[in-house]
Design an enzyme around this catalytic site. Sequence first.
Site, PDB file in Angstrom:
ATOM      1  N   ASP A 141       0.942  -1.187  -0.012  1.00  9.86           N
ATOM      2  CA  ASP A 141       0.283   0.013   0.254  1.00  9.86           C
ATOM      3  C   ASP A 141       0.562   1.224  -0.326  1.00  9.86           C
ATOM      4  OD1 ASP A 141      -2.230   1.315  -0.088  1.00  9.86           O
ATOM      5  OD2 ASP A 141      -2.526   0.947   2.439  1.00  9.86           O
ATOM      6  N   ASN A 144     -11.138  -2.424  -5.372  1.00  8.47           N
ATOM      7  CA  ASN A 144     -10.211  -1.631  -6.653  1.00  8.47           C
ATOM      8  C   ASN A 144     -11.079  -1.472  -7.455  1.00  8.47           C
ATOM      9  OD1 ASN A 144      -7.210  -2.912  -5.063  1.00  8.47           O
ATOM     10  ND2 ASN A 144      -8.342  -0.842  -4.451  1.00  8.47           N
TER      11      ASN A 144
END
Length: 246
Positions: free
Chosen positions: A21, A69
Amino acid sequence: MNLKENIKLNRLPKHIAIIMDGNGRWAKQQGMMRAFGHENGTKSVRQTVEACAELGVENLTLYAFSTENWKRPKLEVQTLMKLLVSSLKKEISTLQDNNIKLSAIGNLKTLPNKVHNELQDVINKTKDNSRMTLTLALSYGSREELLNTVKEISIKVKNNIISPENIEESIINKHLYTQNLPDVDLLIRTSGEQRISNFLLWQIAYAELYFTKILWPDFTKQHLYEAIIEYQKRERRFGKTSEQLS
Ligand code: IPE
Ligand code: IPE
Ligand code: MG
Protein backbone atom coordinates in the site's frame (compact mmCIF):
# COMPACT_ATOMS: atom_id res chain seq x y z
CA MET A 1 25.10 -3.41 9.74
CA ASN A 2 23.89 -6.12 7.46
CA LEU A 3 20.40 -7.01 8.65
CA LYS A 4 20.31 -10.21 6.62
CA GLU A 5 22.90 -11.80 8.90
CA ASN A 6 20.61 -11.33 11.90
CA ILE A 7 17.89 -13.52 10.42
CA LYS A 8 17.68 -17.03 11.84
CA LEU A 9 17.28 -19.19 8.77
CA ASN A 10 15.88 -22.12 10.73
CA ARG A 11 12.97 -19.96 11.96
CA LEU A 12 11.76 -18.32 8.78
CA PRO A 13 8.06 -17.68 8.27
CA LYS A 14 6.77 -20.31 5.84
CA HIS A 15 4.25 -17.90 4.39
CA ILE A 16 4.60 -14.12 4.16
CA ALA A 17 1.68 -12.06 2.86
CA ILE A 18 2.00 -8.38 1.99
CA ILE A 19 -0.56 -5.61 1.54
CA MET A 20 1.43 -3.42 -0.82
CA ASP A 21 0.00 0.00 0.00
CA GLY A 22 0.98 3.64 -0.52
CA ASN A 23 1.77 3.91 -4.23
CA GLY A 24 -0.60 6.83 -4.74
CA ARG A 25 0.70 8.82 -1.77
CA TRP A 26 4.28 8.17 -2.83
CA ALA A 27 3.58 9.64 -6.27
CA LYS A 28 1.71 12.60 -4.83
CA GLN A 29 4.69 13.44 -2.61
CA GLN A 30 6.76 13.89 -5.76
CA GLY A 31 4.04 15.87 -7.50
CA MET A 32 3.38 13.03 -9.92
CA MET A 33 0.32 11.10 -11.09
CA ARG A 34 -0.73 8.00 -9.14
CA ALA A 35 0.33 5.80 -12.06
CA PHE A 36 3.95 6.80 -11.41
CA GLY A 37 3.64 5.31 -7.94
CA HIS A 38 2.27 2.03 -9.31
CA GLU A 39 5.12 1.82 -11.83
CA ASN A 40 7.70 2.33 -9.10
CA GLY A 41 5.93 -0.19 -6.91
CA THR A 42 6.99 -2.93 -9.33
CA LYS A 43 10.63 -2.41 -8.27
CA SER A 44 9.66 -3.18 -4.70
CA VAL A 45 7.88 -6.31 -5.88
CA ARG A 46 11.09 -7.50 -7.55
CA GLN A 47 13.19 -6.70 -4.45
CA THR A 48 10.77 -8.54 -2.18
CA VAL A 49 10.45 -11.61 -4.41
CA GLU A 50 14.23 -11.84 -4.74
CA ALA A 51 14.84 -11.38 -1.02
CA CYS A 52 12.30 -14.06 -0.07
CA ALA A 53 13.68 -16.55 -2.59
CA GLU A 54 17.28 -15.91 -1.49
CA LEU A 55 16.40 -16.44 2.17
CA GLY A 56 14.37 -19.57 1.57
CA VAL A 57 10.86 -18.33 2.33
CA GLU A 58 8.60 -20.91 0.69
CA ASN A 59 5.47 -18.85 0.09
CA LEU A 60 4.99 -15.17 -0.66
CA THR A 61 1.54 -13.76 -1.35
CA LEU A 62 1.14 -10.21 -2.64
CA TYR A 63 -2.11 -8.23 -2.56
CA ALA A 64 -2.03 -6.52 -5.94
CA PHE A 65 -5.70 -5.69 -6.65
CA SER A 66 -8.74 -6.06 -4.42
CA THR A 67 -12.39 -6.61 -5.34
CA GLU A 68 -12.94 -3.09 -3.98
CA ASN A 69 -10.23 -1.61 -6.22
CA TRP A 70 -12.61 -2.01 -9.21
CA LYS A 71 -14.37 1.08 -7.78
CA ARG A 72 -11.35 3.30 -8.56
CA PRO A 73 -11.41 5.68 -11.56
CA LYS A 74 -11.51 3.73 -14.82
CA LEU A 75 -8.22 5.17 -15.99
CA GLU A 76 -6.38 4.02 -12.86
CA VAL A 77 -7.84 0.53 -13.17
CA GLN A 78 -6.71 0.43 -16.82
CA THR A 79 -3.22 1.57 -15.87
CA LEU A 80 -2.95 -1.12 -13.21
CA MET A 81 -4.11 -3.82 -15.64
CA LYS A 82 -1.62 -2.67 -18.30
CA LEU A 83 1.14 -2.65 -15.72
CA LEU A 84 0.25 -6.20 -14.75
CA VAL A 85 0.57 -7.44 -18.32
CA SER A 86 3.90 -5.68 -18.87
CA SER A 87 5.30 -6.87 -15.52
CA LEU A 88 4.29 -10.46 -16.20
CA LYS A 89 5.98 -10.33 -19.61
CA LYS A 90 9.09 -8.75 -18.13
CA GLU A 91 9.43 -10.94 -15.05
CA ILE A 92 8.86 -14.39 -16.53
CA SER A 93 12.60 -14.90 -17.10
CA THR A 94 13.44 -13.86 -13.52
CA LEU A 95 10.87 -16.36 -12.24
CA GLN A 96 12.35 -19.12 -14.38
CA ASP A 97 15.96 -18.27 -13.49
CA ASN A 98 15.11 -18.35 -9.79
CA ASN A 99 12.94 -21.48 -9.92
CA ILE A 100 9.85 -19.58 -8.69
CA LYS A 101 6.33 -20.79 -9.36
CA LEU A 102 3.65 -18.17 -10.04
CA SER A 103 0.15 -18.66 -8.76
CA ALA A 104 -2.91 -16.39 -8.47
CA ILE A 105 -5.90 -16.13 -6.14
CA GLY A 106 -9.06 -14.12 -6.60
CA ASN A 107 -11.98 -13.86 -8.96
CA LEU A 108 -9.68 -14.18 -11.96
CA LYS A 109 -12.43 -14.41 -14.56
CA THR A 110 -13.29 -10.75 -13.91
CA LEU A 111 -9.83 -9.69 -15.15
CA PRO A 112 -9.54 -8.36 -18.71
CA ASN A 113 -8.74 -11.13 -21.23
CA LYS A 114 -5.25 -9.83 -21.88
CA VAL A 115 -4.35 -9.98 -18.19
CA HIS A 116 -6.02 -13.35 -17.73
CA ASN A 117 -4.19 -14.89 -20.72
CA GLU A 118 -0.79 -13.51 -19.77
CA LEU A 119 -1.28 -14.67 -16.20
CA GLN A 120 -2.28 -18.19 -17.29
CA ASP A 121 0.72 -18.31 -19.60
CA VAL A 122 3.20 -17.47 -16.80
CA ILE A 123 1.43 -19.84 -14.39
CA ASN A 124 1.71 -22.70 -16.92
CA LYS A 125 5.33 -21.98 -17.77
CA THR A 126 6.42 -21.87 -14.11
CA LYS A 127 4.23 -24.68 -12.77
CA ASP A 128 7.12 -27.11 -12.15
CA ASN A 129 9.32 -24.60 -10.31
CA SER A 130 9.86 -25.53 -6.69
CA ARG A 131 12.00 -23.01 -4.78
CA MET A 132 9.17 -20.64 -3.85
CA THR A 133 5.52 -20.06 -4.68
CA LEU A 134 4.70 -16.46 -5.49
CA THR A 135 0.96 -15.89 -5.32
CA LEU A 136 -0.65 -12.73 -6.68
CA ALA A 137 -3.99 -11.76 -5.16
CA LEU A 138 -5.87 -10.22 -8.08
CA SER A 139 -9.46 -9.13 -7.96
CA TYR A 140 -9.25 -10.76 -4.57
CA GLY A 141 -11.65 -10.24 -1.68
CA SER A 142 -11.69 -12.46 1.36
CA ARG A 143 -15.45 -12.18 1.92
CA GLU A 144 -16.10 -13.17 -1.68
CA GLU A 145 -13.73 -16.13 -1.24
CA LEU A 146 -15.60 -17.22 1.90
CA LEU A 147 -18.96 -16.79 0.19
CA ASN A 148 -17.84 -19.04 -2.66
CA THR A 149 -16.63 -21.58 -0.15
CA VAL A 150 -20.00 -21.62 1.61
CA LYS A 151 -21.79 -22.03 -1.72
CA GLU A 152 -19.55 -24.88 -2.90
CA ILE A 153 -19.85 -26.76 0.38
CA SER A 154 -23.64 -26.22 0.44
CA ILE A 155 -23.95 -27.77 -3.01
CA LYS A 156 -21.94 -30.79 -1.84
CA VAL A 157 -24.16 -31.13 1.22
CA LYS A 158 -27.26 -30.93 -0.96
CA ASN A 159 -25.90 -33.66 -3.23
CA ASN A 160 -24.97 -35.85 -0.24
CA ILE A 161 -21.23 -35.61 -0.95
CA ILE A 162 -20.54 -34.08 2.47
CA SER A 163 -22.67 -34.41 5.58
CA PRO A 164 -23.04 -31.24 7.70
CA GLU A 165 -21.59 -32.85 10.84
CA ASN A 166 -18.39 -33.65 8.93
CA ILE A 167 -17.68 -30.02 7.96
CA GLU A 168 -14.33 -29.27 9.57
CA GLU A 169 -11.74 -26.53 9.22
CA SER A 170 -9.82 -28.71 6.77
CA ILE A 171 -12.87 -28.87 4.48
CA ILE A 172 -13.13 -25.10 4.46
CA ASN A 173 -9.39 -24.84 3.76
CA LYS A 174 -9.79 -27.14 0.77
CA HIS A 175 -12.42 -24.89 -0.78
CA LEU A 176 -10.55 -21.61 -0.45
CA TYR A 177 -8.49 -20.09 -3.28
CA THR A 178 -5.50 -20.70 -0.97
CA GLN A 179 -6.10 -24.47 -0.74
CA ASN A 180 -2.48 -25.22 -1.64
CA LEU A 181 -0.95 -22.71 0.77
CA PRO A 182 -0.19 -22.96 4.50
CA ASP A 183 -1.68 -20.38 6.90
CA VAL A 184 -0.01 -16.97 6.84
CA ASP A 185 2.78 -16.60 9.43
CA LEU A 186 3.65 -12.96 8.83
CA LEU A 187 1.39 -10.28 7.38
CA ILE A 188 3.07 -7.02 6.39
CA ARG A 189 1.26 -3.81 5.45
CA THR A 190 3.13 -0.76 4.21
CA SER A 191 2.10 2.93 4.18
CA GLY A 192 1.08 3.29 7.83
CA GLU A 193 -2.51 2.08 7.44
CA GLN A 194 -3.39 -0.45 10.11
CA ARG A 195 -6.21 -2.45 8.59
CA ILE A 196 -6.70 -5.69 6.72
CA SER A 197 -8.82 -4.40 3.80
CA ASN A 198 -10.53 -7.72 3.07
CA PHE A 199 -7.31 -9.74 2.70
CA LEU A 200 -7.04 -13.42 3.74
CA LEU A 201 -9.35 -13.09 6.76
CA TRP A 202 -9.51 -16.83 7.46
CA GLN A 203 -5.84 -17.48 6.68
CA ILE A 204 -4.41 -14.82 9.03
CA ALA A 205 -6.17 -16.13 12.15
CA TYR A 206 -2.81 -16.57 13.91
CA ALA A 207 -0.49 -14.51 11.71
CA GLU A 208 1.89 -12.00 13.25
CA LEU A 209 0.95 -8.52 12.01
CA TYR A 210 3.62 -6.03 11.01
CA PHE A 211 2.80 -2.46 10.03
CA THR A 212 5.38 -0.07 8.64
CA LYS A 213 5.05 3.59 7.59
CA ILE A 214 7.29 3.00 4.54
CA LEU A 215 5.32 3.60 1.34
CA TRP A 216 5.38 0.58 -0.99
CA PRO A 217 7.63 2.09 -3.73
CA ASP A 218 10.26 2.78 -1.03
CA PHE A 219 10.13 -0.79 0.33
CA THR A 220 13.47 -2.62 -0.16
CA LYS A 221 15.08 -5.91 0.83
CA GLN A 222 16.34 -4.25 4.01
CA HIS A 223 12.75 -3.42 5.05
CA LEU A 224 11.75 -7.01 4.50
CA TYR A 225 14.67 -8.18 6.64
CA GLU A 226 13.54 -5.78 9.39
CA ALA A 227 10.06 -7.28 9.31
CA ILE A 228 11.39 -10.84 9.53
CA ILE A 229 13.72 -9.94 12.41
CA GLU A 230 10.77 -8.41 14.28
CA TYR A 231 8.71 -11.54 13.53
CA GLN A 232 11.44 -13.74 14.97
CA LYS A 233 11.38 -11.76 18.23
CA ARG A 234 7.69 -12.50 18.79
CA GLU A 235 6.52 -15.41 20.88
CA ARG A 236 3.80 -17.26 19.00
CA ARG A 237 1.75 -18.90 21.70
CA PHE A 238 -1.31 -20.11 19.75
CA GLY A 239 -3.39 -19.85 22.90
CA LYS A 240 -0.93 -21.68 25.16
CA THR A 241 1.08 -20.19 28.03
CA SER A 242 4.66 -19.12 27.64
CA GLU A 243 5.78 -21.94 29.99
CA GLN A 244 4.11 -24.57 27.84
CA LEU A 245 6.19 -23.56 24.87
CA SER A 246 9.61 -24.06 26.43
C1 IPE B 1 -1.52 0.25 -3.40
O1 IPE B 1 -1.31 1.63 -3.41
C2 IPE B 1 -1.79 -0.31 -4.77
C3 IPE B 1 -3.16 -0.77 -4.99
C4 IPE B 1 -4.12 -0.73 -4.13
C5 IPE B 1 -3.46 -1.29 -6.30
P1 IPE B 1 -2.53 2.65 -3.43
O2 IPE B 1 -2.88 2.91 -4.86
O3 IPE B 1 -3.63 2.19 -2.58
O4 IPE B 1 -1.84 3.94 -2.82
P2 IPE B 1 -2.48 4.94 -1.74
O5 IPE B 1 -2.96 4.11 -0.61
O6 IPE B 1 -3.56 5.67 -2.43
O7 IPE B 1 -1.32 5.81 -1.36
C1 IPE C 1 -5.53 -2.71 -0.27
O1 IPE C 1 -5.15 -1.39 -0.46
C2 IPE C 1 -5.52 -3.44 -1.57
C3 IPE C 1 -4.20 -3.63 -2.16
C4 IPE C 1 -3.05 -3.32 -1.64
C5 IPE C 1 -4.21 -4.25 -3.45
P1 IPE C 1 -6.22 -0.21 -0.59
O2 IPE C 1 -5.45 1.04 -0.70
O3 IPE C 1 -7.16 -0.52 -1.68
O4 IPE C 1 -6.97 -0.32 0.80
P2 IPE C 1 -7.94 0.69 1.57
O5 IPE C 1 -9.14 0.89 0.72
O6 IPE C 1 -7.19 1.95 1.79
O7 IPE C 1 -8.25 0.00 2.85
MG1 MG D 1 -4.07 2.40 -0.63
